[in-house]
Enzyme design. Structure first.
Site, mmCIF file in Angstrom:
data_model
loop_
_atom_site.group_PDB
_atom_site.id
_atom_site.type_symbol
_atom_site.label_atom_id
_atom_site.label_comp_id
_atom_site.label_asym_id
_atom_site.label_seq_id
_atom_site.Cartn_x
_atom_site.Cartn_y
_atom_site.Cartn_z
ATOM 1 C CD GLU A 137 56.023 14.035 29.176
ATOM 2 O OE1 GLU A 137 56.001 13.744 27.951
ATOM 3 O OE2 GLU A 137 55.233 14.842 29.695
ATOM 4 C CG HIS A 212 46.207 15.993 35.607
ATOM 5 N ND1 HIS A 212 45.267 15.943 34.605
ATOM 6 C CD2 HIS A 212 47.242 16.725 35.132
ATOM 7 C CE1 HIS A 212 45.698 16.638 33.567
ATOM 8 N NE2 HIS A 212 46.905 17.119 33.862
#
Length: 410
Positions: A137, A212
């Site tokens: 990321e 998530h």
């Protein structure tokens, strides 16, 4: 760079990374060359960051934001029935078609990504413009900054990065906070990396568990210089992405993944823009003001409908749409009318963005309030798997809050 390449799983990723390194290198030099030009006063901040500063709400209203679209007029034009996934893919395709500088990249985006928001884009626009990245990321956001920033006298390109889940944005915080957000400010408005959009799915989905399901919007709104937008459906998503592509500041779009295929709307085919920093009054009312954003609006709509049908309580429902900057004026005007406010979001209650809304409105509307402001939010725990239903701020919890503030004001 070596570590970034080392983690690559395919030679095509390495080639794409090498192609873009030249832009990153040039942009880095530009940052250092202009780094000495700092701004020192509130007046300079207003001038160079291109927004008006509201001392009472500590909130910026961006001059460059487009006006509210005339949706009635747009609905008379041609439109297509789409879910949220289709709307996002269609809009990204439109941008790639009309802006040759635009690129789309992130983990697995070449075959469509986890939620298939980029399906077929690589076959349409090529491997140089739609490509996978390593699972990194920090590298993804750093690449976006380097590509979006101007270098050697030329403008930067439009970088559209995808973070696979909002839960994994945290490794990229240094790039977002210390590079992207300050780029324009530290250069005295000579340069910006506003040609930069970071998309990421956020929030509960029914089975995501700890890693998530998170809603990190409060972390992001604490960063000056970053625009944070959250759509509630397909129509909103298209207008937000098109506005983000025109912004002079980096934009983060949090997409409610629970709505990716759950909500279908008639999306106008022509271009339109959702103004940055402007809320929308979804439902007029006169008893209680209810504020939310993203997926939570589907919950709040149910709560407001139950309050009306079962208890005769008229709720005014507001979608903030833009959290940074956010539209305190619209909320204030509503609360001065109703005297009561409820703010609801999935993220934990402590220091959630709802706390900012509550603090600002309490300052503005203290003498108009008829009941304490209520927050209906997630709990201060990691997001649970088995107990997700108990954790979420459901329509029933919000209905109880609406009834409570009404009872208090009697």
């Amino acid at each position: 760079i070596f570590q970034f390449i080392l983690h690559s799983e395919a030679s095509s990723i390495i080639m794409n990374a090498l192609r873009i390194l030249n832009n990153i290198n040039k942009a880095s030099k530009a940052r250092f060359q202009c780094g000495s030009r700092f701004l020192s006063s509130q007046t300079s901040l207003e001038q160079h960051n291109n927004f008006h500063y509201d001392e009472q709400s500590h909130n910026g209203a961006f001059e460059s934001s487009p006006p509210e679209p005339n949706m009635t007029s747009l609905q008379l034009q041609s439109k297509s029935s789409m879910n949220l996934v289709a709307s996002i893919k269609n809009t990204l395709s439109h941008i790639l078609e009309h802006d040759p500088s635009a690129i789309v990249f992130g983990q697995d985006v070449a075959f469509g990504g986890v939620f298939r928001c980029t399906t077929d884009l690589q076959s349409l626009y090529g491997k140089d413009r739609v490509f996978n990245t390593p699972l990194n990321e920090t590298g993804i956001v750093g690449m976006a900054i380097g590509y979006a920033a101007p270098s050697s006298g030329s403008d930067g390109g439009l970088a559209i990065a995808e973070i696979q889940f909002a839960d994994y944005i945290f490794p990229a915080f240094d790039q977002i906070k210390n590079e992207a957000s300050m780029f324009r400010y530290r250069s005295g408005n000579q340069w910006n990396c506003g040609n930069m959009i970071i998309r990421m799915p956020y929030g509960a989905v029914g089975h995501g568990g700890h890693y998530h399901s998170q809603s990190p919007e409060a972390f992001l709104t604490h960063i000056p210089g970053i625009v944070v937008l959250i759509p509630r459906g397909p129509v909103m998503a298209k207008g937000m992405i098109l506005s983000a592509a025109k912004s002079k500041d980096p934009v983060i779009i949090l997409e409610p993944k629970a709505l990716y295929r759950a909500k279908v709307e008639d999306v106008p085919d022509e271009e339109y823009y959702i103004p940055i920093g402007k809320a929308e009054v979804m439902k007029k009312g006169h008893d209680v003001t209810v504020v939310g954003w993203g997926r939570q609006l589907t919950i709040l709509e149910k709560a407001c409908d139950m309050a009306q049908s079962e208890h005769g309580i008229s709720c005014e429902l507001i979608d903030l749409r833009s959290l940074s900057p956010w539209d305190a004026d619209t909320v204030e005007n509503s609360v001065r009318k109703t005297g009561k406010l409820i703010v609801s979001h999935e993220a934990p209650i402590t220091c959630g963005f709802g706390a900012e809304v509550v603090a600002s409105i309490q300052e503005r509307c203290f003498l108009s309030l008829e009941a304490p402001i209520k927050r209906v939010c997630g709990y201060d725990t990691p997001f649970p798997l088995v107990f997700e239903k108990e954790y979420l701020p459901s329509e029933w919890k919000n209905l109880e809050a609406i009834k409570h503030v009404m009872d208090y004001s009697k």
